[in-house]
Design an enzyme around this catalytic site. Structure first.
Site, PDB file in Angstrom:
ATOM      1  N   CYS A 161       6.931  -6.426   7.465  1.00  0.00           N
ATOM      2  CA  CYS A 161       8.103  -5.866   8.150  1.00  0.00           C
ATOM      3  C   CYS A 161       8.447  -6.774   9.320  1.00  0.00           C
ATOM      4  CB  CYS A 161       7.781  -4.455   8.660  1.00  0.00           C
ATOM      5  SG  CYS A 161       9.183  -3.645   9.443  1.00  0.00           S
ATOM      6  N   GLY A 200       7.395  -1.382   5.938  1.00  0.00           N
ATOM      7  CA  GLY A 200       8.787  -1.813   5.822  1.00  0.00           C
ATOM      8  C   GLY A 200       9.753  -0.854   6.481  1.00  0.00           C
ATOM      9  N   CYS A 250       7.446  -3.358  15.725  1.00  0.00           N
ATOM     10  CA  CYS A 250       6.935  -2.240  16.531  1.00  0.00           C
ATOM     11  C   CYS A 250       5.499  -2.546  16.971  1.00  0.00           C
ATOM     12  CB  CYS A 250       6.973  -0.939  15.736  1.00  0.00           C
ATOM     13  SG  CYS A 250       8.612  -0.534  15.115  1.00  0.00           S
ATOM     14  N   CYS A 300       3.679   8.628   0.361  1.00  0.00           N
ATOM     15  CA  CYS A 300       4.286   7.771   1.386  1.00  0.00           C
ATOM     16  C   CYS A 300       4.314   6.367   0.803  1.00  0.00           C
ATOM     17  CB  CYS A 300       3.446   7.830   2.664  1.00  0.00           C
ATOM     18  SG  CYS A 300       4.023   6.707   3.938  1.00  0.00           S
ATOM     19  N   CYS A 351       0.191   3.165   8.838  1.00  0.00           N
ATOM     20  CA  CYS A 351       1.005   2.185   8.129  1.00  0.00           C
ATOM     21  C   CYS A 351       0.444   0.765   8.227  1.00  0.00           C
ATOM     22  CB  CYS A 351       2.399   2.259   8.761  1.00  0.00           C
ATOM     23  SG  CYS A 351       3.527   0.983   8.333  1.00  0.00           S
ATOM     24  N   CYS A 376       2.150  -1.145  15.333  1.00  0.00           N
ATOM     25  CA  CYS A 376       2.120  -1.076  13.870  1.00  0.00           C
ATOM     26  C   CYS A 376       1.462  -2.302  13.243  1.00  0.00           C
ATOM     27  CB  CYS A 376       3.549  -0.936  13.368  1.00  0.00           C
ATOM     28  SG  CYS A 376       3.670  -0.981  11.581  1.00  0.00           S
ATOM     29  N   GLU A 402       0.832  -1.198   0.000  1.00  0.00           N
ATOM     30  CA  GLU A 402       0.000   0.000   0.000  1.00  0.00           C
ATOM     31  C   GLU A 402       0.869   1.251   0.000  1.00  0.00           C
ATOM     32  OE1 GLU A 402      -2.019  -0.933   3.756  1.00  0.00           O
ATOM     33  OE2 GLU A 402      -1.070   0.843   4.619  1.00  0.00           O
TER      34      GLU A 402
HETATM   35  S1  SF4 Z   1       6.766  -0.732   9.211  1.00  0.00           S
HETATM   36 FE1  SF4 Z   1       7.903   0.816  10.403  1.00  0.00          FE
HETATM   37  S2  SF4 Z   1       6.656   1.139  12.241  1.00  0.00           S
HETATM   38 FE2  SF4 Z   1       5.937  -0.760  11.287  1.00  0.00          FE
HETATM   39  S3  SF4 Z   1       7.104  -2.407  12.332  1.00  0.00           S
HETATM   40 FE3  SF4 Z   1       8.243  -1.832  10.493  1.00  0.00          FE
HETATM   41  S4  SF4 Z   1       9.714  -0.293  11.189  1.00  0.00           S
HETATM   42 FE4  SF4 Z   1       8.145  -0.454  12.782  1.00  0.00          FE
END
Ligand code: SF4
Length: 356
Positions: free
Chosen positions: A113, A164, A117, A106, A338, A120, A93
């Site tokens: 990822c 990511g 975090c 963005c 995100c 997220c 996305e």
């Molecule tokens: S996309 Fe960004 S905010 Fe989400 S887990 Fe990965 S590094 Fe962390």
């Protein structure tokens, strides 16, 4: 069947080598890149190339395309979120944010990822794979094409802040940044590009040494290691002091002011003493703190701090000489944070691929 190499993944040097192998003069490389980054989907559309050469390109290469799967316009009209289908049926996305000064994109640098975090949605199912430089280029190209068709301004700023960790896909990300800067193509100024990292300190130093003056945005989210490790498990590898030192090095090498991102989470990192500790931590070189009120993501526990707490936190920082901004919240009604939209699309499916 062996797939033909995707020419959208090629740097200028790589296109020049391919052109020379096909017996053509080197200047053809720039002609090809101009067409590719404009968004043509077939070599036959490159009308200033000799026909026989176009035929040879067709035989040896492909132009990888990503396909717009869904687009969601926010009610306020200030954001459009896109879901793209990749050639292997993975989904990514990206978001266009409309500001008075122009359109910002963005974009994503990975499918999923692995940074973990806790606030997220992108990381919930881990990392699927890295995006190629061409797949990052495709996000810009497809969005530009659609904006132009609608009589709107092309993308003027890029933020690598979608799904990511860009520095976890280091070589493709750096290749993309150089490619999107090519004058014959998108011609994006390095100064209009912001790269966001959760603090992979050695890679921040490597990036500083690349000589690409992009803005670096470093996610701190906590003023000390204990709290930061809880919010961002990747912080266990790189202590906060190393992240601050790498940020200082980046500033010294590039002259670019560092942005520290701080997501405010209710009853976790939003107290007065956190603001004091944060101000103490980052003093000493030009930087500013960008406060992000937490987005509430279904399936995750974190809550947004109340407005009076947000205001108090900002005042505490300002009273200690910290320059503070607050992120404008665009596209909340289209799951603007995100990974949220992609996750909604995937929920209930067997894996992370889109089954048509
Ligand atoms: S996309 Fe960004 S905010 Fe989400 S887990 Fe990965 S590094 Fe962390």
């Amino acid at each position: 069947m062996i797939e033909k190499p995707d020419m959208l993944d090629f740097s200028l040097e790589e296109v020049e080598q391919a052109v020379q192998r096909l017996g053509q003069p080197g200047y053809r490389a720039k002609q090809i890149l101009k067409w590719l980054h404009k968004g043509v989907s077939h070599f036959d559309e490159m009308t200033d190339l000799p026909q026989a050469f176009r035929q040879s390109l067709n035989e040896q290469f492909q132009i990888g395309r990503i396909q717009i799967l869904e687009r969601h316009h926010s009610n306020t009209g200030d954001a459009i979120k896109y879901l793209f289908l990749l050639s292997d049926h993975n989904i990514i996305e990206c978001v266009v944010m409309r500001y008075k000064y122009g359109n910002t994109l963005c974009l994503s640098t990975q499918v999923g990822c692995r940074m973990g975090c806790r606030f997220c949605a992108s990381t919930i199912n881990g990392l699927v794979r890295n995006l190629s430089a061409g797949e990052m280029m495709s996000q810009v190209i497809e969005v530009n094409r659609e904006l132009e068709e609608n009589g709107e301004r092309r993308i003027g700023n890029l933020v690598l802040m979608g799904t990511g960790e860009p520095l976890d896909n280091y070589s493709n990300t750096v290749k993309f940044i150089k490619m999107v800067h090519y004058p014959m193509g998108i011609n994006m100024s390095y100064r209009n590009i912001t790269l966001s990292t959760c603090g992979l300190a050695p890679r921040m130093i490597e990036l500083a040494d690349e000589g690409l003056p992009v803005t670096l945005s470093v996610s701190l989210h906590a003023p000390n290691d204990k709290l930061r490790r809880f919010i961002m498990p990747a912080a266990s590898v790189y202590p906060i002091i190393d992240v601050i030192e790498a940020s200082r090095y980046y500033y010294e090498k590039t002259g670019r002011r560092i942005t520290f991102e701080y997501i405010l989470i209710k009853d976790l990192n939003d107290r007065k003493e956190h603001a004091e500790e944060l101000a103490e931590l980052i003093k000493g070189f030009p930087s500013h703190v960008n406060i992000i009120p937490a987005n509430e993501v279904s399936g995750l526990d974190f809550r947004r701090s109340p407005e009076r707490t947000i205001q108090r936190f900002i005042r505490e920082l300002e009273s200690r000489g910290v320059v503070v901004t607050r992120r404008r919240e665009l596209g909340l009604d289209i799951e603007g944070a995100c990974g949220q939209l992609r996750r909604s699309r995937l929920t209930g499916r067997r894996n992370q691929r889109y089954e048509r």
